[in-house]
Write a protein that holds these residues in place. Structure first.
Motif, PDB file in Angstrom:
ATOM      1  N   LEU A   4      -2.280 -88.349  -8.332  1.00 35.27           N
ATOM      2  CA  LEU A   4      -0.832 -88.463  -8.223  1.00 35.27           C
ATOM      3  C   LEU A   4      -0.218 -87.475  -9.210  1.00 35.27           C
ATOM      4  CD1 LEU A   4      -2.196 -91.470  -7.919  1.00 35.27           C
ATOM      5  CD2 LEU A   4       0.192 -92.188  -7.786  1.00 35.27           C
ATOM      6  N   GLU A   6       3.384 -86.248 -10.667  1.00 37.04           N
ATOM      7  CA  GLU A   6       4.837 -86.406 -10.763  1.00 37.04           C
ATOM      8  C   GLU A   6       5.481 -85.085 -11.146  1.00 37.04           C
ATOM      9  OE1 GLU A   6       3.157 -90.321 -12.658  1.00 37.04           O
ATOM     10  OE2 GLU A   6       2.734 -88.175 -12.741  1.00 37.04           O
ATOM     11  N   CYS A  22       6.630 -87.677  -6.532  1.00 35.39           N
ATOM     12  CA  CYS A  22       5.231 -88.018  -6.806  1.00 35.39           C
ATOM     13  C   CYS A  22       4.430 -87.693  -5.558  1.00 35.39           C
ATOM     14  CB  CYS A  22       5.097 -89.491  -7.157  1.00 35.39           C
ATOM     15  SG  CYS A  22       3.392 -90.055  -7.350  1.00 35.39           S
ATOM     16  N   TRP A  36       7.252 -97.072  -9.281  1.00 28.88           N
ATOM     17  CA  TRP A  36       7.591 -96.235 -10.433  1.00 28.88           C
ATOM     18  C   TRP A  36       7.716 -97.149 -11.659  1.00 28.88           C
ATOM     19  CZ3 TRP A  36       7.801 -91.033 -10.797  1.00 28.88           C
ATOM     20  CH2 TRP A  36       7.902 -90.282  -9.619  1.00 28.88           C
ATOM     21  N   THR A  78       4.404 -88.510  -0.177  1.00 28.07           N
ATOM     22  CA  THR A  78       5.190 -88.350  -1.399  1.00 28.07           C
ATOM     23  C   THR A  78       6.180 -89.501  -1.534  1.00 28.07           C
ATOM     24  OG1 THR A  78       5.000 -85.943  -1.295  1.00 28.07           O
ATOM     25  CG2 THR A  78       6.793 -86.838  -2.628  1.00 28.07           C
ATOM     26  N   TYR A  95       6.148 -92.847 -14.622  1.00 24.57           N
ATOM     27  CA  TYR A  95       4.868 -92.807 -13.931  1.00 24.57           C
ATOM     28  C   TYR A  95       5.019 -93.356 -12.523  1.00 24.57           C
ATOM     29  CZ  TYR A  95       2.952 -92.540 -18.682  1.00 24.57           C
ATOM     30  OH  TYR A  95       2.669 -92.181 -19.978  1.00 24.57           O
ATOM     31  N   CYS A  96       4.352 -92.728 -11.565  1.00 20.64           N
ATOM     32  CA  CYS A  96       4.261 -93.339 -10.251  1.00 20.64           C
ATOM     33  C   CYS A  96       2.865 -93.931 -10.085  1.00 20.64           C
ATOM     34  CB  CYS A  96       4.573 -92.351  -9.138  1.00 20.64           C
ATOM     35  SG  CYS A  96       3.362 -91.055  -8.902  1.00 20.64           S
ATOM     36  N   GLY A 115      -0.217 -91.692 -11.930  1.00 19.16           N
ATOM     37  CA  GLY A 115      -0.045 -90.290 -12.264  1.00 19.16           C
ATOM     38  C   GLY A 115      -0.075 -90.090 -13.773  1.00 19.16           C
TER      39      GLY A 115
END
Length: 124
Positions: A4, A6, A22, A36, A78, A95-96, A115
């Motif tokens: 992942l 971002e 992401c 997220w 995405t 962060y995703c 990510g």
């Protein structure tokens, strides 16, 4: 290998907007919930938003409701986070994450892959 990545973070003045992206590789996101989260130094990772598979339903943390919007483009693999009316307290690393299931909720343990994060800094 699931990755992942971002992007879209940066420095913005209070009241401004940013759109985080992401992009996921190694797994098709169309059958998973996506989330997220954000984190500031010394604090626990905080839930921001998530979008489920079913009916594209969304949930948001109380502090971002009405200002942030999560969306997904399954064709591009995405997920996005549109952030409007940014406040200084939104400053964090964002962060995703991919949920373990299609209905993952706000809990950190409900997410399997993460990510590396993107920094968002909101100045006054």
């Amino acid at each position: 290998q699931v990755q992942l990545v971002e992007s879209g973070g940066g420095l913005v003045q209070a009241g401004g907007s940013l759109r985080l992206s992401c992009e996921v590789s190694g797994r098709t996101i169309s059958t998973y919930a996506m989330g997220w989260f954000r984190q500031t130094p010394g604090k626990e990772r905080q839930f921001v938003a998530r979008i489920r598979l079913s009916r594209q339903s969304t949930d948001y943390g109380d502090s971002v409701k009405g200002r942030f919007t999560i969306s997904r483009d399954n064709a591009k693999n995405t997920v996005y986070l549109q952030m409007n009316s940014l406040k200084t307290e939104d400053t964090a690393v964002y962060y995703c994450a991919i949920g373990r299931t299609s209905f993952a909720g706000p809990g950190i343990s409900e997410y399997e892959y993460w990510g590396q994060g993107t920094q968002v800094t909101v100045s006054s």
